[in-house]
Every structure is written in structure tokens, then in C-alpha cells.
Design a protein around this motif. Structure first.
Motif, mmCIF file in Angstrom:
data_model
loop_
_atom_site.group_PDB
_atom_site.id
_atom_site.type_symbol
_atom_site.label_atom_id
_atom_site.label_comp_id
_atom_site.label_asym_id
_atom_site.label_seq_id
_atom_site.Cartn_x
_atom_site.Cartn_y
_atom_site.Cartn_z
ATOM 1 N N UNK A 17 0.831 -1.205 0.000
ATOM 2 C CA UNK A 17 0.000 0.000 0.000
ATOM 3 C C UNK A 17 0.863 1.252 0.000
ATOM 4 N N UNK A 18 0.388 2.303 -0.648
ATOM 5 C CA UNK A 18 1.175 3.536 -0.796
ATOM 6 C C UNK A 18 1.626 4.169 0.519
ATOM 7 N N UNK A 19 0.797 4.091 1.549
ATOM 8 C CA UNK A 19 1.152 4.715 2.828
ATOM 9 C C UNK A 19 2.316 4.012 3.518
ATOM 10 N N UNK A 20 2.640 2.803 3.081
ATOM 11 C CA UNK A 20 3.675 2.025 3.750
ATOM 12 C C UNK A 20 4.973 1.925 2.962
ATOM 13 N N UNK A 21 5.118 2.794 1.970
ATOM 14 C CA UNK A 21 6.385 2.948 1.264
ATOM 15 C C UNK A 21 6.788 4.411 1.396
ATOM 16 N N UNK A 22 7.838 4.646 2.164
ATOM 17 C CA UNK A 22 8.331 6.003 2.388
ATOM 18 C C UNK A 22 9.497 6.252 1.451
ATOM 19 N N UNK A 23 9.472 7.382 0.750
ATOM 20 C CA UNK A 23 10.597 7.665 -0.143
ATOM 21 C C UNK A 23 11.063 9.111 -0.117
ATOM 22 N N UNK A 24 10.416 9.962 0.668
ATOM 23 C CA UNK A 24 10.914 11.331 0.792
ATOM 24 C C UNK A 24 11.965 11.367 1.894
ATOM 25 N N UNK A 25 12.905 12.283 1.758
ATOM 26 C CA UNK A 25 13.978 12.397 2.757
ATOM 27 C C UNK A 25 13.411 12.625 4.154
ATOM 28 N N UNK A 26 12.386 13.439 4.253
ATOM 29 C CA UNK A 26 11.785 13.742 5.559
ATOM 30 C C UNK A 26 11.143 12.501 6.177
ATOM 31 N N UNK A 27 10.400 11.743 5.378
ATOM 32 C CA UNK A 27 9.725 10.553 5.893
ATOM 33 C C UNK A 27 10.710 9.438 6.256
ATOM 34 N N UNK A 28 11.804 9.345 5.525
ATOM 35 C CA UNK A 28 12.774 8.282 5.762
ATOM 36 C C UNK A 28 13.792 8.613 6.845
ATOM 37 N N UNK A 29 13.919 9.870 7.223
ATOM 38 C CA UNK A 29 15.005 10.325 8.102
ATOM 39 C C UNK A 29 15.176 9.488 9.363
ATOM 40 N N UNK A 30 14.109 9.150 10.048
ATOM 41 C CA UNK A 30 14.212 8.395 11.296
ATOM 42 C C UNK A 30 14.755 6.987 11.083
#
Length: 181
Positions: A17-30
Motif C-alpha cells: 500500500x502507498x502509505x507504507x512505502x516512504x521515499x521522501x527524505x523527511x519521511x525516511x530520516x528516522x
């Protein structure tokens, strides 16, 4: 030859599902540095499967694309093993959604849990059945049982009860090609 990141991300979105793939720098940072800030990396994406079937499909998709994977639980490790390298060629597989207690059999003193359960959840489930899960760590509220198993954590009661592997009767494993063993 480098894989097409957008095609792989699209395939991963179709799986979890789209909500469970993070690809922006901000979303992936942690997910790209350890909790102490000693290790930093980059990734094509962070994917959060919700069950074994999704993990299997994610692993198969990454294997078919020739993309490395970095499994990650609570990201509380002191060894840096849950942090991707700095080359943006890996997918971080975060197990944070896999936090279900699947079964508790008090009569046989067994507990079946998913890799993303925090150690505190596992301990609480045992206590609710008037049992003890003896692994005890300072990070028990945030460390995940999958990480405890992968590092064979000891904890403060290791001399009496042994390391994590001594507390395990069996495992359900997704192999490198996506097959479930």
C-alpha cells in the motif's frame, strides 16, 4: 547496472500500500540513522510490511530487482546493523507494523509473536498469562523482539535464563528469495 528505483517503489506500493512505502527524505530520516546518531545512511525507500506474506513479496521484489535490503525493528541497536549504507542502493524493511501476539499457550508456556512486537509487549503478554518472559533490557519499550533475536540479546537476567536464542522454540523465516521457511 543500477535498478530502476521508481519501478521498484511502484511494485512495493502495490504489495504493502502507498502509505507504507516512504521515499521522501523527511519521511525516511528516522530510519536512516541509529538512535545514537553514529551511523547514517541513505535508501531507495523504507517499506513497512504488515505480515509475513507482505515481507515475502517485498523480499522477492527486491531480490528480483537486485536490490539489497536492511531489516529494521526498533532501531535501538548499538551495532549499526539496522542502518543502510550511504549509497542509496538498499531498501529498509521496517517491521514496525508486525506487532501482533499471534498465540499464547499458557499450558505449554509458549508465546508466538511477530518480529515487530516490542519486548515490553511480549513481557506484558506473558504477565497477563501469569508467566515470565525473562529477557529484560533498558530499551524494552522500544526494542523489538526480531532485533533481540537477530543480535541474541542477553539482558540483565542472562546468567539465570540465557540469551534470547535460549528462549526460542522456533522461527518463521523469509528467505533471501522470498520463500517462507
Amino acid at each position: 547496472m543500477r535498478p530502476d528505483p521508481s519501478a521498484l517503489r511502484a511494485r512495493l506500493r502495490a504489495i504493502v500500500g502507498p502509505a507504507n512505502v516512504l521515499d521522501s527524505a523527511q519521511d525516511m530520516a528516522a530510519h536512516l540513522s541509529d538512535w545514537r546518531g553514529r551511523y547514517h545512511g541513505e535508501a531507495l525507500a523504507v517499506v513497512r510490511p504488515g505480515d509475513t506474506a507482505e515481507v515475502s513479496a517485498v523480499v522477492a521484489a527486491c531480490a528480483a530487482a537486485g536490490v539489497a535490503m536492511v531489516p529494521q525493528g526498533g532501531n535501538t541497536s548499538l551495532c549499526g546493523g539496522a542502518t543502510p549504507l550511504g549509497d542509496s542502493r538498499a531498501v529498509v524493511v521496517s517491521l514496525t507494523r508486525m506487532k501482533r501476539i499471534r498465540a499464547l499457550d499458557a499450558e505449554n508456556d509458549t508465546l508466538t509473536v511477530e518480529a515487530g512486537c516490542t519486548l515490553a509487549q511480549v513481557q506484558a503478554a506473558a504477565v497477563a498469562a501469569d508467566r515470565l518472559f525473562p529477557l529484560a533490557l533498558a530499551s524494552e519499550g522500544s526494542c523489538m523482539i526480531g532485533g533481540n533475536l537477530s543480535t541474541n540479546a542477553g539482558g540483565v537476567q542472562v546468567l539465570r535464563y540465557g540469551n534470547t536464542r535460549d528462549l526460542v522454540l522456533g522461527l518463521e523465516v523469509v528467505l533471501a528469495d522470498g520463500r517462507v521457511w
